[in-house]
Write an enzyme that holds these catalytic residues in place. Structure first.
Site, short mmCIF file in Angstrom:
data_model
loop_
_atom_site.label_atom_id
_atom_site.label_comp_id
_atom_site.label_asym_id
_atom_site.label_seq_id
_atom_site.Cartn_x
_atom_site.Cartn_y
_atom_site.Cartn_z
N HIS A 162 0.83 -1.21 0.00
CA HIS A 162 0.00 0.00 0.00
C HIS A 162 0.87 1.26 0.00
CE1 HIS A 162 -3.67 2.33 1.36
NE2 HIS A 162 -2.71 3.13 1.84
N GLU A 163 1.86 1.30 0.89
CA GLU A 163 2.69 2.50 0.98
C GLU A 163 3.53 2.69 -0.29
OE1 GLU A 163 2.19 4.65 3.24
OE2 GLU A 163 0.94 3.38 4.51
N HIS A 172 1.67 4.64 -2.70
CA HIS A 172 1.76 6.10 -2.51
C HIS A 172 3.08 6.65 -3.04
CE1 HIS A 172 -1.90 6.55 -0.31
NE2 HIS A 172 -1.51 5.84 0.75
N HIS A 198 -5.50 7.44 -2.34
CA HIS A 198 -6.45 6.42 -1.87
C HIS A 198 -7.57 6.21 -2.87
CE1 HIS A 198 -5.21 6.48 2.60
NE2 HIS A 198 -4.52 5.62 1.89
#
Ligand SMILES: *[C@@H]1O[C@H](CO)[C@@H](O)[C@H](O)[C@H]1NC(C)=O
Ligand SMILES: *[C@@H]1O[C@H](CO)[C@@H](O)[C@H](O)[C@H]1NC(C)=O
Length: 428
Positions: free
Chosen positions: A150-151, A154, A160
């Protein structure tokens, strides 16, 4: 770290305690000069570095989980990732304790709460709470693989997603039969970087990633394993340290020995020298009284004379009123006792009775200037006590009862074996 010129999109994972709902991720953006979110990289080949490691997970598994987390994204886009273990790297993954100069609002908060955050391109940083209970198995702690994936999203410029099943949804995603990346994640990454040039996307179901220990290839300690997965302690940090005839440095399932003359041997598997030890340790001490090794891991401790485990060991820490998962331990000459450090307290133990001495534990404040949650500690032959945490050390003077120096151990303490004696450069 943020000043008037950078645009920091800081995304923080937090979770609520509401029943029936998974951990919630909330996101907020610190946009200091331009209201730009996102951004992207203008190259396709990106390097990454795991700057340090959560001390209680085997390093090979973390390395593999991170590699696979990047592979999720490269398999569905034109991006290609390479690990650059010694740096410099485009994307750096770092485990931090508490406040780490991202602003007090973004300080990590121990287990639970904020898990991690990352910056949009092209800052290339993802930060993880080192006090979180990270895990690479299903059903235990916080799954590091999914949070890294997930990170990393980014760091590549993804915001998101409103789609509940997306990896980039602000909700923590459990690994199951579904693919880890949803169509929404794939569209988002392809929107920024295009499709893979190597043909169609390959995706594996999420539940394949629930047990990274089953993935670890090779025999621990084999040269191949070392080349592929080993990261030298000099480049990051270690789990534990002890001084005997040589300096013993422990990291994951391996240890090194630095001789007094500065020769380093290893890494060797722990169990090759100390049979029946667990695969990694929390703390170690070599008793100056009798030369025995004490190893601490989880709720138990082991005592070895040479390579022989003594009868009656391992013992339960609780039976000796000792803390579980100590941060570090050392033999303290002024007291002729073992000392264990755990969070804000320390514990003094007699070797004869193997019991906590009266009036302990006491506050770490007695060790003026010593930080909590150190990785390792020892008394060196110069009479000073050295504490190590991540890349820092603290030198404690037992006469003055305070820290008298601090700095970066790999560069400043030659006896740790990290300085190349010819060039004065740190070894990589
Ligand atoms: C990526 O694709 C390769 C085959 O091209 C596959 O072996 C690998 O398991 C895939 N990785 C992930 C994380 O899906
Ligand atoms: C270090 O190791 C080398 C090669 O094994 C050896 O020749 C040398 O004498 C050793 N030096 C010390 C100080 O132990």
């Amino acid at each position: 770290m943020c000043n008037g010129v950078c645009v920091c999109g800081v995304c923080v994972y937090t979770h609520t305690t509401r029943i029936g709902q998974g951990p919630r991720l909330s996101c907020f953006f610190l946009q200091l000069s331009h209201p730009l979110a996102g951004g992207k990289w203008y190259k396709r080949h990106l390097t990454y570095q795991i700057v340090n490691w959560p001390w209680y997970l085997p390093q090979q598994q973390v390395q593999l989980a991170v590699k696979v987390a990047f592979e999720l994204w490269s398999n569905v886009s034109s991006l290609v990732f390479w690990e650059a273990p010694g740096g410099p790297a485009d994307i750096r993954l770092t485990f931090f304790h508490g406040d780490h100069n991202d602003g007090l609002n973004n300080a990590f908060d121990g287990p639970g709460g904020a898990l991690a955050h990352a910056f949009f391109p092209r800052r290339g940083e993802a930060h993880f709470d080192n006090d979180e209970r990270w895990s690479l198995q299903s059903g235990k702690g916080r799954n590091l693989f999914i949070v890294v994936a997930h990170e990393v999203g980014h760091t590549l410029g993804l915001e998101h997603s409103p789609v509940r099943s997306a990896l980039m949804s602000p909700y923590y995603k459990k690994l199951g039969k579904d693919f880890v990346l949803s169509w929404d994640d794939i569209l988002a990454i392809q929107n920024l970087y295009g499709k893979p040039s190597r043909g169609s996307a390959v995706q594996l179901p999420g539940n394949l990633f629930t047990r990274f220990q089953a993935w670890s290839p090779g025999i621990p300690g084999s040269d191949h394993q070392q080349e592929t997965f080993g990261s030298h302690y000099c480049q990051s940090s270690f789990d534990a340290i002890a001084l005997g005839k040589g300096l013993y440095i422990f990291k994951g399932s391996h240890f090194w020995v630095v001789s007094r003359g500065g020769n380093t041997t290893g890494p060797q598997p722990l169990q090759a020298k100390w049979p029946r030890l667990p695969a990694a340790i929390d703390a170690v001490t070599l008793s100056e009284a009798d030369g025995k090794f004490y190893f601490f891991k989880g709720g138990r401790y082991w005592r070895y004379k040479g390579s022989a485990l003594e009868a009656g060991f391992p013992r339960k820490c609780i039976a000796s009123s000792l803390p579980r998962h100590p941060d570090a331990s050392l033999y303290y000459q002024p007291l002729r006792r073992l000392v264990l450090f755990k969070g804000p307290k320390y514990y003094v133990v007699s070797e004869e009775s193997l019991q906590l001495e009266p009036y302990y534990p006491r506050s770490l404040k007695d060790w003026s200037g010593v930080p909590s949650r150190v990785n390792g500690a020892l008394t060196y032959q110069d009479g000073f006590v050295y504490f190590f945490r991540d890349e820092q050390y603290w030198k404690f003077d037992p006469a003055e009862l305070q820290v008298v120096a601090t700095g970066k151990w790999a560069m400043e303490l030659p006896w740790l074996g990290c300085l190349d004696r010819n060039t004065g450069q740190t070894l990589s």
